[in-house]
Design a protein around this motif. Sequence first.
Motif, short mmCIF file in Angstrom:
data_model
loop_
_atom_site.label_atom_id
_atom_site.label_comp_id
_atom_site.label_asym_id
_atom_site.label_seq_id
_atom_site.Cartn_x
_atom_site.Cartn_y
_atom_site.Cartn_z
N MET A 5 0.79 -1.03 -0.37
CA MET A 5 -0.19 0.13 0.20
C MET A 5 1.18 1.20 -0.08
SD MET A 5 -2.89 1.19 2.34
CE MET A 5 -2.01 1.68 3.83
N ILE A 6 1.97 1.39 0.66
CA ILE A 6 3.45 2.48 1.05
C ILE A 6 3.60 2.24 -0.30
CG2 ILE A 6 5.12 3.32 2.24
CD1 ILE A 6 2.47 3.53 3.68
N VAL A 7 3.98 1.11 -1.01
CA VAL A 7 4.83 1.33 -2.62
C VAL A 7 4.22 2.03 -3.51
CG1 VAL A 7 5.80 0.27 -4.05
CG2 VAL A 7 6.87 -0.24 -2.17
N SER A 8 2.05 1.76 -3.04
CA SER A 8 1.46 1.91 -4.26
C SER A 8 1.64 4.10 -4.02
CB SER A 8 0.04 0.95 -4.18
OG SER A 8 0.08 0.13 -4.20
N LEU A 9 1.09 3.73 -2.72
CA LEU A 9 0.91 5.58 -2.47
C LEU A 9 1.89 6.56 -3.04
CD1 LEU A 9 -1.36 7.62 -1.16
CD2 LEU A 9 0.22 7.50 1.07
N LEU A 10 2.96 6.01 -2.41
CA LEU A 10 4.37 6.96 -3.43
C LEU A 10 3.80 6.80 -4.84
CD1 LEU A 10 7.23 5.66 -1.03
CD2 LEU A 10 6.33 8.06 -0.96
N VAL A 52 1.59 6.55 -6.68
CA VAL A 52 0.67 7.44 -7.29
C VAL A 52 0.81 8.90 -7.02
CG1 VAL A 52 -1.50 8.48 -6.92
CG2 VAL A 52 -1.33 6.07 -7.41
N LEU A 53 1.49 9.16 -6.18
CA LEU A 53 1.76 11.14 -5.61
C LEU A 53 2.93 11.30 -6.60
CD1 LEU A 53 2.00 10.78 -2.22
CD2 LEU A 53 0.81 11.72 -3.32
N GLY A 54 3.95 10.18 -7.12
CA GLY A 54 5.13 10.82 -8.26
C GLY A 54 4.64 10.41 -9.39
N LEU A 55 3.00 10.42 -9.88
CA LEU A 55 2.86 10.72 -11.10
C LEU A 55 2.18 11.42 -11.03
CD1 LEU A 55 2.49 8.34 -13.84
CD2 LEU A 55 0.28 7.95 -13.02
N MET A 56 1.88 12.20 -10.01
CA MET A 56 0.84 13.62 -9.87
C MET A 56 1.92 14.49 -9.49
SD MET A 56 -2.25 12.63 -6.76
CE MET A 56 -1.88 14.45 -6.64
#
Length: 118
Positions: free
Chosen positions: A6-11, A13-17
């Motif tokens: 979940m943390i890797v996915s969140l990072l 998505v934030l990196g893509l933003m």
Amino acid sequence: MEFLWMIVSLLGVLGLMFLTFFGLRMLNRRISTTGGRLRVIDRATLGRDSMMLVVSVCGKLMLVGVSSQRVEKLADLEVTEEEYVETAFSNTQKGVLPFSDILSSFMGKKKEKDDESF
């Protein structure tokens, strides 16, 4: 393990933003109106939502009134863009606001022309 995923996915998505944000920012820098045929040369705010602009359209100067309800061409100015900028620069050196000085001189000329028509 799920928490790590979940943390890797969140990072991700934030990196893509952030990449999207900076990519759009660089794209906006490349697309500018400074090389176009329409430029705002000077502006004076008249109220909360109204202003007067000196606009250059294909090298011809116009005085434009802008409010929240409409945009209206007020007058064609009979000076070139170079003369206007030169006058504004010399008046700024003297401590005079260039827009108000030039506007009052043009309005005075326009008023004299209107008075002659009566």
